[in-house]
Design a protein around this motif. Structure first.
Motif, PDB file in Angstrom:
ATOM      1  N   ASP A 135      42.646  40.636  49.235  1.00 42.40           N
ATOM      2  CA  ASP A 135      41.688  39.868  48.419  1.00 42.40           C
ATOM      3  C   ASP A 135      40.929  40.824  47.357  1.00 42.40           C
ATOM      4  OD1 ASP A 135      39.743  37.590  47.986  1.00 42.40           O
ATOM      5  OD2 ASP A 135      38.301  39.083  48.205  1.00 42.40           O
ATOM      6  N   ARG A 136      40.684  42.145  47.593  1.00 40.48           N
ATOM      7  CA  ARG A 136      40.096  43.043  46.725  1.00 40.48           C
ATOM      8  C   ARG A 136      41.092  43.517  45.714  1.00 40.48           C
ATOM      9  NH1 ARG A 136      39.211  46.637  50.275  1.00 40.48           N
ATOM     10  NH2 ARG A 136      40.826  48.128  49.538  1.00 40.48           N
ATOM     11  N   HIS A 137      42.372  43.735  46.251  1.00 40.11           N
ATOM     12  CA  HIS A 137      43.391  44.003  45.129  1.00 40.11           C
ATOM     13  C   HIS A 137      43.741  43.034  44.397  1.00 40.11           C
ATOM     14  CE1 HIS A 137      47.136  45.871  43.878  1.00 40.11           C
ATOM     15  NE2 HIS A 137      47.586  44.918  44.058  1.00 40.11           N
ATOM     16  N   GLY A 138      44.023  41.739  44.821  1.00 38.79           N
ATOM     17  CA  GLY A 138      44.134  40.540  44.153  1.00 38.79           C
ATOM     18  C   GLY A 138      43.198  40.294  42.977  1.00 38.79           C
ATOM     19  N   LYS A 139      41.705  40.582  43.291  1.00 35.43           N
ATOM     20  CA  LYS A 139      40.757  40.006  42.277  1.00 35.43           C
ATOM     21  C   LYS A 139      40.907  41.116  41.369  1.00 35.43           C
ATOM     22  CE  LYS A 139      37.565  37.951  45.212  1.00 35.43           C
ATOM     23  NZ  LYS A 139      36.220  37.871  45.909  1.00 35.43           N
ATOM     24  N   LYS A 140      40.925  42.196  41.488  1.00 33.41           N
ATOM     25  CA  LYS A 140      41.127  43.584  40.713  1.00 33.41           C
ATOM     26  C   LYS A 140      42.251  43.280  39.646  1.00 33.41           C
ATOM     27  CE  LYS A 140      40.350  47.749  38.746  1.00 33.41           C
ATOM     28  NZ  LYS A 140      39.061  47.823  37.986  1.00 33.41           N
ATOM     29  N   ARG A 141      43.441  43.214  40.259  1.00 34.57           N
ATOM     30  CA  ARG A 141      44.673  42.759  39.287  1.00 34.57           C
ATOM     31  C   ARG A 141      44.564  41.766  38.542  1.00 34.57           C
ATOM     32  NH1 ARG A 141      49.095  46.633  39.243  1.00 34.57           N
ATOM     33  NH2 ARG A 141      50.858  45.717  38.929  1.00 34.57           N
ATOM     34  N   ASN A 142      43.964  40.615  39.054  1.00 35.66           N
ATOM     35  CA  ASN A 142      43.902  39.543  38.123  1.00 35.66           C
ATOM     36  C   ASN A 142      42.785  39.685  36.908  1.00 35.66           C
ATOM     37  OD1 ASN A 142      45.494  37.965  39.728  1.00 35.66           O
ATOM     38  ND2 ASN A 142      43.783  36.882  40.900  1.00 35.66           N
ATOM     39  N   GLU A 143      41.907  40.352  37.277  1.00 34.49           N
ATOM     40  CA  GLU A 143      40.728  40.878  36.065  1.00 34.49           C
ATOM     41  C   GLU A 143      41.469  41.560  35.241  1.00 34.49           C
ATOM     42  OE1 GLU A 143      37.741  42.952  38.315  1.00 34.49           O
ATOM     43  OE2 GLU A 143      36.820  41.036  39.056  1.00 34.49           O
ATOM     44  N   GLN A 144      42.114  42.639  35.727  1.00 36.20           N
ATOM     45  CA  GLN A 144      43.012  43.484  34.545  1.00 36.20           C
ATOM     46  C   GLN A 144      44.017  42.806  33.695  1.00 36.20           C
ATOM     47  OE1 GLN A 144      44.853  46.335  37.279  1.00 36.20           O
ATOM     48  NE2 GLN A 144      43.525  47.880  36.789  1.00 36.20           N
ATOM     49  N   VAL A 145      44.723  41.867  34.275  1.00 34.09           N
ATOM     50  CA  VAL A 145      45.864  40.801  33.566  1.00 34.09           C
ATOM     51  C   VAL A 145      44.900  39.827  32.510  1.00 34.09           C
ATOM     52  CG1 VAL A 145      47.527  39.105  33.719  1.00 34.09           C
ATOM     53  CG2 VAL A 145      47.515  41.309  35.408  1.00 34.09           C
ATOM     54  N   ARG A 146      43.712  39.374  33.232  1.00 30.27           N
ATOM     55  CA  ARG A 146      43.119  38.276  32.294  1.00 30.27           C
ATOM     56  C   ARG A 146      42.305  39.127  31.169  1.00 30.27           C
ATOM     57  NH1 ARG A 146      39.024  36.324  30.087  1.00 30.27           N
ATOM     58  NH2 ARG A 146      38.416  33.722  30.370  1.00 30.27           N
ATOM     59  N   ASP A 147      42.043  40.172  31.258  1.00 28.80           N
ATOM     60  CA  ASP A 147      41.471  40.919  30.204  1.00 28.80           C
ATOM     61  C   ASP A 147      42.611  41.486  29.108  1.00 28.80           C
ATOM     62  OD1 ASP A 147      39.280  42.589  28.996  1.00 28.80           O
ATOM     63  OD2 ASP A 147      40.825  44.381  29.276  1.00 28.80           O
ATOM     64  N   PRO A 153      46.925  39.105  20.404  1.00 30.79           N
ATOM     65  CA  PRO A 153      47.065  37.981  19.945  1.00 30.79           C
ATOM     66  C   PRO A 153      48.046  37.059  19.904  1.00 30.79           C
ATOM     67  CG  PRO A 153      47.626  39.906  18.757  1.00 30.79           C
ATOM     68  CD  PRO A 153      47.261  40.381  19.940  1.00 30.79           C
ATOM     69  N   ASP A 154      49.132  37.310  20.636  1.00 29.64           N
ATOM     70  CA  ASP A 154      50.141  36.408  20.794  1.00 29.64           C
ATOM     71  C   ASP A 154      50.349  35.419  21.896  1.00 29.64           C
ATOM     72  OD1 ASP A 154      51.315  37.731  18.595  1.00 29.64           O
ATOM     73  OD2 ASP A 154      52.407  39.049  19.531  1.00 29.64           O
ATOM     74  N   VAL A 155      49.161  35.740  22.934  1.00 30.01           N
ATOM     75  CA  VAL A 155      49.214  34.852  24.083  1.00 30.01           C
ATOM     76  C   VAL A 155      48.557  33.491  23.560  1.00 30.01           C
ATOM     77  CG1 VAL A 155      47.707  34.471  26.059  1.00 30.01           C
ATOM     78  CG2 VAL A 155      48.675  36.759  25.574  1.00 30.01           C
ATOM     79  N   ARG A 156      49.289  32.405  23.899  1.00 31.06           N
ATOM     80  CA  ARG A 156      49.086  30.962  23.745  1.00 31.06           C
ATOM     81  C   ARG A 156      48.796  30.156  24.880  1.00 31.06           C
ATOM     82  NH1 ARG A 156      48.903  33.353  19.547  1.00 31.06           N
ATOM     83  NH2 ARG A 156      50.043  33.220  17.749  1.00 31.06           N
ATOM     84  N   VAL A 157      48.499  30.549  26.148  1.00 23.22           N
ATOM     85  CA  VAL A 157      48.201  29.798  27.264  1.00 23.22           C
ATOM     86  C   VAL A 157      46.647  29.243  26.938  1.00 23.22           C
ATOM     87  CG1 VAL A 157      49.645  30.948  28.778  1.00 23.22           C
ATOM     88  CG2 VAL A 157      47.379  31.776  28.509  1.00 23.22           C
ATOM     89  N   GLN A 158      46.485  28.120  27.644  1.00 22.35           N
ATOM     90  CA  GLN A 158      45.108  27.377  27.470  1.00 22.35           C
ATOM     91  C   GLN A 158      44.168  28.180  28.674  1.00 22.35           C
ATOM     92  OE1 GLN A 158      44.539  25.284  25.098  1.00 22.35           O
ATOM     93  NE2 GLN A 158      46.308  25.614  24.381  1.00 22.35           N
ATOM     94  N   ASP A 159      44.636  28.325  29.861  1.00 24.83           N
ATOM     95  CA  ASP A 159      43.693  28.694  30.712  1.00 24.83           C
ATOM     96  C   ASP A 159      43.946  30.150  31.244  1.00 24.83           C
ATOM     97  OD1 ASP A 159      42.310  29.186  33.325  1.00 24.83           O
ATOM     98  OD2 ASP A 159      42.235  26.952  33.575  1.00 24.83           O
ATOM     99  N   LEU A 160      43.246  31.047  30.737  1.00 25.97           N
ATOM    100  CA  LEU A 160      43.487  32.428  31.027  1.00 25.97           C
ATOM    101  C   LEU A 160      43.361  32.968  32.481  1.00 25.97           C
ATOM    102  CD1 LEU A 160      41.746  34.081  28.024  1.00 25.97           C
ATOM    103  CD2 LEU A 160      44.357  33.756  28.459  1.00 25.97           C
ATOM    104  N   ASP A 161      42.388  32.360  33.205  1.00 25.43           N
ATOM    105  CA  ASP A 161      42.056  32.490  34.454  1.00 25.43           C
ATOM    106  C   ASP A 161      43.359  32.110  35.453  1.00 25.43           C
ATOM    107  OD1 ASP A 161      39.724  33.830  34.547  1.00 25.43           O
ATOM    108  OD2 ASP A 161      38.659  31.846  34.491  1.00 25.43           O
ATOM    109  N   THR A 162      43.773  31.200  35.560  1.00 28.22           N
ATOM    110  CA  THR A 162      45.025  30.456  35.906  1.00 28.22           C
ATOM    111  C   THR A 162      46.189  31.136  35.529  1.00 28.22           C
ATOM    112  OG1 THR A 162      44.223  28.262  35.968  1.00 28.22           O
ATOM    113  CG2 THR A 162      46.448  28.444  36.261  1.00 28.22           C
ATOM    114  N   ALA A 163      46.406  31.452  34.320  1.00 27.97           N
ATOM    115  CA  ALA A 163      47.617  32.291  33.928  1.00 27.97           C
ATOM    116  C   ALA A 163      47.855  33.423  34.526  1.00 27.97           C
ATOM    117  CB  ALA A 163      47.696  32.433  32.121  1.00 27.97           C
ATOM    118  N   ALA A 164      46.460  34.419  34.519  1.00 29.37           N
ATOM    119  CA  ALA A 164      46.488  35.624  35.155  1.00 29.37           C
ATOM    120  C   ALA A 164      46.967  35.680  36.805  1.00 29.37           C
ATOM    121  CB  ALA A 164      45.154  36.210  35.084  1.00 29.37           C
ATOM    122  N   GLU A 165      46.314  34.577  37.282  1.00 36.60           N
ATOM    123  CA  GLU A 165      46.727  34.389  38.849  1.00 36.60           C
ATOM    124  C   GLU A 165      48.180  34.159  38.849  1.00 36.60           C
ATOM    125  OE1 GLU A 165      44.180  31.844  40.955  1.00 36.60           O
ATOM    126  OE2 GLU A 165      42.300  32.828  40.319  1.00 36.60           O
TER     127      GLU A 165
END
Length: 206
Positions: A135-147, A153-165
């Protein structure tokens, strides 16, 4: 969320240097024994013998080999932190370069021992420590990727949280499967295909 198996709780947490060194010897020995003999034949007696301690001493730290394997997996996951995520220069690199850095980092974290990795994936039971670590590792990795996604500038997805997960799950699951048996697909081919797939998704390619 699956419940934790209480049988996997280590019996003793080292408080002194000597005790910590003994635990390290047990874990190192277990990694060698599991990789050499497989999990079924990787008994606690063999682990104790390889660690050059008595079986009684081993049982002071771990109640069974399942608990030892669980701790090896916890350490494996904790080592898989994306330490170079903050160093990426997004202004100088393409989206593909950023995605490749993510994929390559995941691959590099799983290169050490395919046999042990396969055993950890197939045999490890759920301890509370393992659940918390995942759980801890997943949250950290998701936060890094979302950031990274939010700043590129080239990212076109609508929902960044879902995309990161989705990206973290896809990259890590497939990397685990490949590196546990790297003979199936050349690592370079795997990397290129996964980078291409994730990059196209993030750019919104049709």
């Amino acid at each position: 969320m699956p419940s934790a198996d209480r049988r996997l709780q280590p019996r003793r947490k080292p408080r002194q240097v000597r005790a910590e060194l003994t635990r390290e010897r047990i874990l190192t020995a277990a990694a060698h024994v599991f990789a050499e003999y497989g999990y079924a034949a990787g008994t606690t007696n063999r682990i104790a013998e390889h660690a050059r301690i008595s079986i009684g001493s081993l049982y002071q730290y771990y109640p069974n080999k399942d608990a030892i394997l669980g701790e090896l997996l916890v350490r494996h996951i904790d080592r898989g932190v994306w330490t170079q995520a903050d160093q990426l220069d997004l202004s100088a690199g393409s989206l593909e370069t950023t995605v490749r850095a993510l994929v390559r980092d995941a691959i590099d974290n799983h290169r050490d021992d395919p046999q042990l990795l396969r055993i950890m994936i197939e045999e490890a039971s759920l301890s509370q420590e393992l659940i918390d670590t995942v759980d801890r590792h997943g949250k950290k990795r998701n936060e890094q990727v979302r950031d990274l996604l939010s700043r590129h500038p080239d990212v076109r997805v609508q929902d960044l949280d879902t995309a990161a997960e989705l990206i973290v799950f896809t990259v890590e699951l497939n990397t685990h499967r490949l590196m546990a048996d790297p003979r199936k697909v050349p690592v370079e081919t795997f990397e290129n295909e996964l980078v291409d797939m994730v990059t196209r998704y993030l750019r919104g390619d049709q």
